[in-house]
Design a protein around this motif. Structure first.
Motif, PDB file in Angstrom:
ATOM      1  N   ILE A 165     -50.336 -23.173  -0.667  1.00 52.30           N
ATOM      2  CA  ILE A 165     -51.348 -22.704  -1.620  1.00 52.30           C
ATOM      3  C   ILE A 165     -50.861 -21.522  -2.450  1.00 52.30           C
ATOM      4  O   ILE A 165     -51.117 -21.446  -3.647  1.00 52.30           O
ATOM      5  N   LYS A 166     -50.115 -20.604  -1.833  1.00 51.95           N
ATOM      6  CA  LYS A 166     -49.669 -19.428  -2.574  1.00 51.95           C
ATOM      7  C   LYS A 166     -48.721 -19.809  -3.705  1.00 51.95           C
ATOM      8  O   LYS A 166     -48.733 -19.198  -4.764  1.00 51.95           O
ATOM      9  N   VAL A 167     -47.895 -20.838  -3.511  1.00 54.64           N
ATOM     10  CA  VAL A 167     -46.985 -21.302  -4.557  1.00 54.64           C
ATOM     11  C   VAL A 167     -47.789 -21.840  -5.741  1.00 54.64           C
ATOM     12  O   VAL A 167     -47.500 -21.534  -6.899  1.00 54.64           O
ATOM     13  N   VAL A 168     -48.840 -22.597  -5.441  1.00 55.18           N
ATOM     14  CA  VAL A 168     -49.633 -23.219  -6.503  1.00 55.18           C
ATOM     15  C   VAL A 168     -50.488 -22.203  -7.249  1.00 55.18           C
ATOM     16  O   VAL A 168     -50.641 -22.299  -8.470  1.00 55.18           O
ATOM     17  N   THR A 169     -51.032 -21.213  -6.539  1.00 55.01           N
ATOM     18  CA  THR A 169     -51.847 -20.211  -7.241  1.00 55.01           C
ATOM     19  C   THR A 169     -50.989 -19.400  -8.210  1.00 55.01           C
ATOM     20  O   THR A 169     -51.382 -19.177  -9.350  1.00 55.01           O
ATOM     21  N   ILE A 170     -49.805 -19.000  -7.754  1.00 49.14           N
ATOM     22  CA  ILE A 170     -48.904 -18.242  -8.629  1.00 49.14           C
ATOM     23  C   ILE A 170     -48.420 -19.121  -9.775  1.00 49.14           C
ATOM     24  O   ILE A 170     -48.387 -18.694 -10.935  1.00 49.14           O
ATOM     25  N   LEU A 171     -48.074 -20.364  -9.474  1.00 50.45           N
ATOM     26  CA  LEU A 171     -47.635 -21.312 -10.500  1.00 50.45           C
ATOM     27  C   LEU A 171     -48.728 -21.536 -11.540  1.00 50.45           C
ATOM     28  O   LEU A 171     -48.445 -21.597 -12.743  1.00 50.45           O
ATOM     29  N   SER A 172     -49.966 -21.635 -11.098  1.00 47.54           N
ATOM     30  CA  SER A 172     -51.086 -21.843 -12.025  1.00 47.54           C
ATOM     31  C   SER A 172     -51.188 -20.722 -13.036  1.00 47.54           C
ATOM     32  O   SER A 172     -51.439 -20.955 -14.225  1.00 47.54           O
ATOM     33  N   GLY A 173     -50.998 -19.494 -12.566  1.00 44.54           N
ATOM     34  CA  GLY A 173     -51.000 -18.364 -13.494  1.00 44.54           C
ATOM     35  C   GLY A 173     -49.790 -18.370 -14.407  1.00 44.54           C
ATOM     36  O   GLY A 173     -49.891 -18.110 -15.608  1.00 44.54           O
TER      37      GLY A 173
END
Length: 196
Positions: free
Chosen positions: A122-130
């Motif tokens: 999840i942390k990879v995707v949240t940062i990637l989303s930003g």
């Protein structure tokens, strides 16, 4: 190191301040921490099943807030904060691979699969989303739905089946969620092939 983090997180469930720790772990899991909030949520909900829904709400709320923090890091502070975090957890290569082939549709798919099945983390995707400038309101809506679905499903299972379901959840629910995520990805790929 991962095992000691896991054991430390499990030990928090026995404390009087467990609800506060659940909020903290759910928050940091979505942006910087490796151990999922489920590790704390499961023993808490089993020990106090009458509070399972409350714990699910806490975990969902703070997981979404942590996701917003991760999105913010990716959007506003990628080089200063995100790169060192991703390097520390050994996820920078994964991140760069994801970012190089990302489309708006695939980021939404990853929000669903990571929010519900931790695929990718999840942390990879949240940062990637930003980092790829996903609309914040769409991001929040996806996070609420997927993280809420995960925690409230766990709360329902624990309230309905109690301790007898714990082994299943710890050993097999992750695999089932992974299978569901793979099926969702396969359906998406088939749809893209049919539409092209």
């Amino acid at each position: 190191m991962l095992r000691s983090l896991y054991d430390w997180t499990m030990a928090l469930s026995a404390r009087k301040s467990a609800s506060v720790w659940l909020a903290v772990i759910a928050f940091v899991e979505s942006s910087v921490f490796l151990v999922p909030a489920d590790v704390l949520f499961l023993p808490m909900a089993l020990a106090r099943p009458e509070r399972a829904w409350r714990y699910a709400l806490i975990a969902t709320t703070f997981s979404v807030l942590g996701g917003i923090a991760g999105w913010w890091i990716g959007y506003f502070a990628f080089d200063a904060i995100a790169v060192p975090i991703l390097e520390f957890w050994g996820k920078l290569d994964t991140f760069n691979e994801l970012k190089s082939g990302i489309t708006y549709e695939t980021i939404l798919l990853m929000l669903v699969t990571s929010g519900f099945a931790h695929l990718p983390p999840i942390k990879v995707v949240t940062i990637l989303s930003g980092a790829v400038h996903v609309n914040i309101w769409l991001f929040i809506a996806a996070a609420v739905v997927t993280r809420g679905a995960r925690f409230f499903l766990l709360a329902w299972l624990l309230r309905r089946h109690g301790e007898s379901i714990r082994h299943f959840i710890e050993k097999r629910l992750g695999k089932l969620a992974l299978i569901g995520a793979v099926v969702l990805i396969a359906v998406y790929c088939a749809y893209k092939m049919l539409m092209s």
